[in-house]
Design a protein around this motif. Structure first.
Motif, PDB file in Angstrom:
ATOM      1  N   THR A  63     -34.306 -10.604 -16.769  1.00 23.60           N
ATOM      2  CA  THR A  63     -33.543 -11.842 -16.852  1.00 23.60           C
ATOM      3  C   THR A  63     -34.176 -12.895 -15.955  1.00 23.60           C
ATOM      4  O   THR A  63     -34.496 -12.635 -14.802  1.00 23.60           O
ATOM      5  N   THR A  65     -34.717 -17.574 -15.694  1.00 24.30           N
ATOM      6  CA  THR A  65     -34.333 -18.900 -16.166  1.00 24.30           C
ATOM      7  C   THR A  65     -35.590 -19.731 -16.338  1.00 24.30           C
ATOM      8  O   THR A  65     -36.424 -19.791 -15.438  1.00 24.30           O
ATOM      9  N   LEU A  82     -30.450  -9.640 -26.557  1.00 21.96           N
ATOM     10  CA  LEU A  82     -30.686 -10.817 -25.738  1.00 21.96           C
ATOM     11  C   LEU A  82     -29.591 -10.841 -24.689  1.00 21.96           C
ATOM     12  O   LEU A  82     -28.401 -10.847 -25.026  1.00 21.96           O
ATOM     13  N   CYS A  84     -27.601 -12.753 -21.938  1.00 20.93           N
ATOM     14  CA  CYS A  84     -27.285 -14.139 -21.580  1.00 20.93           C
ATOM     15  C   CYS A  84     -26.183 -14.150 -20.524  1.00 20.93           C
ATOM     16  O   CYS A  84     -25.536 -13.129 -20.292  1.00 20.93           O
ATOM     17  N   ARG A  88     -24.191 -10.183 -24.274  1.00 22.43           N
ATOM     18  CA  ARG A  88     -25.347  -9.722 -25.050  1.00 22.43           C
ATOM     19  C   ARG A  88     -25.228 -10.214 -26.483  1.00 22.43           C
ATOM     20  O   ARG A  88     -24.139 -10.283 -27.035  1.00 22.43           O
ATOM     21  N   ARG A  89     -26.385 -10.505 -27.058  1.00 23.58           N
ATOM     22  CA  ARG A  89     -26.446 -10.861 -28.475  1.00 23.58           C
ATOM     23  C   ARG A  89     -27.475  -9.960 -29.134  1.00 23.58           C
ATOM     24  O   ARG A  89     -28.550  -9.742 -28.578  1.00 23.58           O
ATOM     25  N   THR A  97     -33.678 -17.632 -32.775  1.00 19.47           N
ATOM     26  CA  THR A  97     -32.830 -17.935 -31.629  1.00 19.47           C
ATOM     27  C   THR A  97     -33.407 -19.104 -30.846  1.00 19.47           C
ATOM     28  O   THR A  97     -34.619 -19.179 -30.641  1.00 19.47           O
ATOM     29  N   LEU A  99     -33.505 -20.786 -27.212  1.00 20.92           N
ATOM     30  CA  LEU A  99     -33.286 -20.527 -25.788  1.00 20.92           C
ATOM     31  C   LEU A  99     -33.456 -21.866 -25.072  1.00 20.92           C
ATOM     32  O   LEU A  99     -34.580 -22.278 -24.768  1.00 20.92           O
ATOM     33  N   SER A 103     -31.342 -22.151 -19.352  1.00 20.44           N
ATOM     34  CA  SER A 103     -30.518 -20.973 -19.651  1.00 20.44           C
ATOM     35  C   SER A 103     -31.157 -19.712 -19.075  1.00 20.44           C
ATOM     36  O   SER A 103     -32.375 -19.566 -19.066  1.00 20.44           O
ATOM     37  N   ARG A 105     -31.954 -15.807 -19.438  1.00 20.02           N
ATOM     38  CA  ARG A 105     -32.122 -14.916 -20.577  1.00 20.02           C
ATOM     39  C   ARG A 105     -32.989 -13.736 -20.205  1.00 20.02           C
ATOM     40  O   ARG A 105     -33.872 -13.840 -19.362  1.00 20.02           O
ATOM     41  N   ILE A 107     -34.460  -9.822 -22.296  1.00 18.31           N
ATOM     42  CA  ILE A 107     -34.537  -9.110 -23.571  1.00 18.31           C
ATOM     43  C   ILE A 107     -34.711  -7.623 -23.282  1.00 18.31           C
ATOM     44  O   ILE A 107     -35.537  -7.241 -22.453  1.00 18.31           O
TER      45      ILE A 107
END
Length: 142
Positions: A63, A65, A82, A84, A88-89, A97, A99, A103, A105, A107
């Motif tokens: 993670t 930024t 993902l 966030c 999670r997505r 997507t 980004l 933000s 993030r 993966i």
């Protein structure tokens, strides 16, 4: 991997021509792709950066930024989560997507790993500055 290309720039002074840069299906067809960047946009004079990245099963991009650049991420193969600030997505093949800059993030690749394309504005390269040019970046009184 670069696809055969007949769109090379014309003679000096002519407008640039569209070019085929990469056959992503060919990249993925090898089946035994290594982890990391499989392809990157490297053409001179470009305004964009782009990469095809492979993350092995259960691998991750920690993670972080990105303060300055919006990034588009398109999953080419596999699945990932993902991570966030709001949860999670699920990312799967074909999911595009955005980004946004600023933000947080991360993966996490799924059981088969994930391969994706990222595209963002090109960062300017580092430039050699004359002595004293960095003085404007120092805190006052330093």
């Amino acid at each position: 991997m670069t696809a055969e290309d007949h769109g090379s720039p014309g003679p000096a002074g002519d407008a640039p021509l569209p070019r085929i840069l990469c056959d992503t299906a060919g990249l993925l067809a090898s089946g035994d792709a290594p982890a990391g960047a499989l392809w990157k946009l490297a053409e001179p004079g470009r305004q964009l950066d782009a990469n095809v990245v492979r993350i092995p099963p259960a691998g991750r991009v920690g993670t972080h930024t990105e303060p300055d650049l919006d990034v588009l991420l398109l999953v080419l193969a596999g699945e990932a989560a993902l991570i966030c600030a709001d949860g999670r997505r699920s990312l799967r093949e074909g999911v595009l997507t955005w980004l946004p800059h600023g933000s947080a993030r991360g993966i996490v690749a799924g059981a088969e790993g994930v391969t994706y394309l990222t595209v963002h504005r090109r960062r300017p390269g580092m430039r050699i500055q004359p002595p004293g040019a960095a003085a404007g970046f120092r805190p006052e009184g330093a």
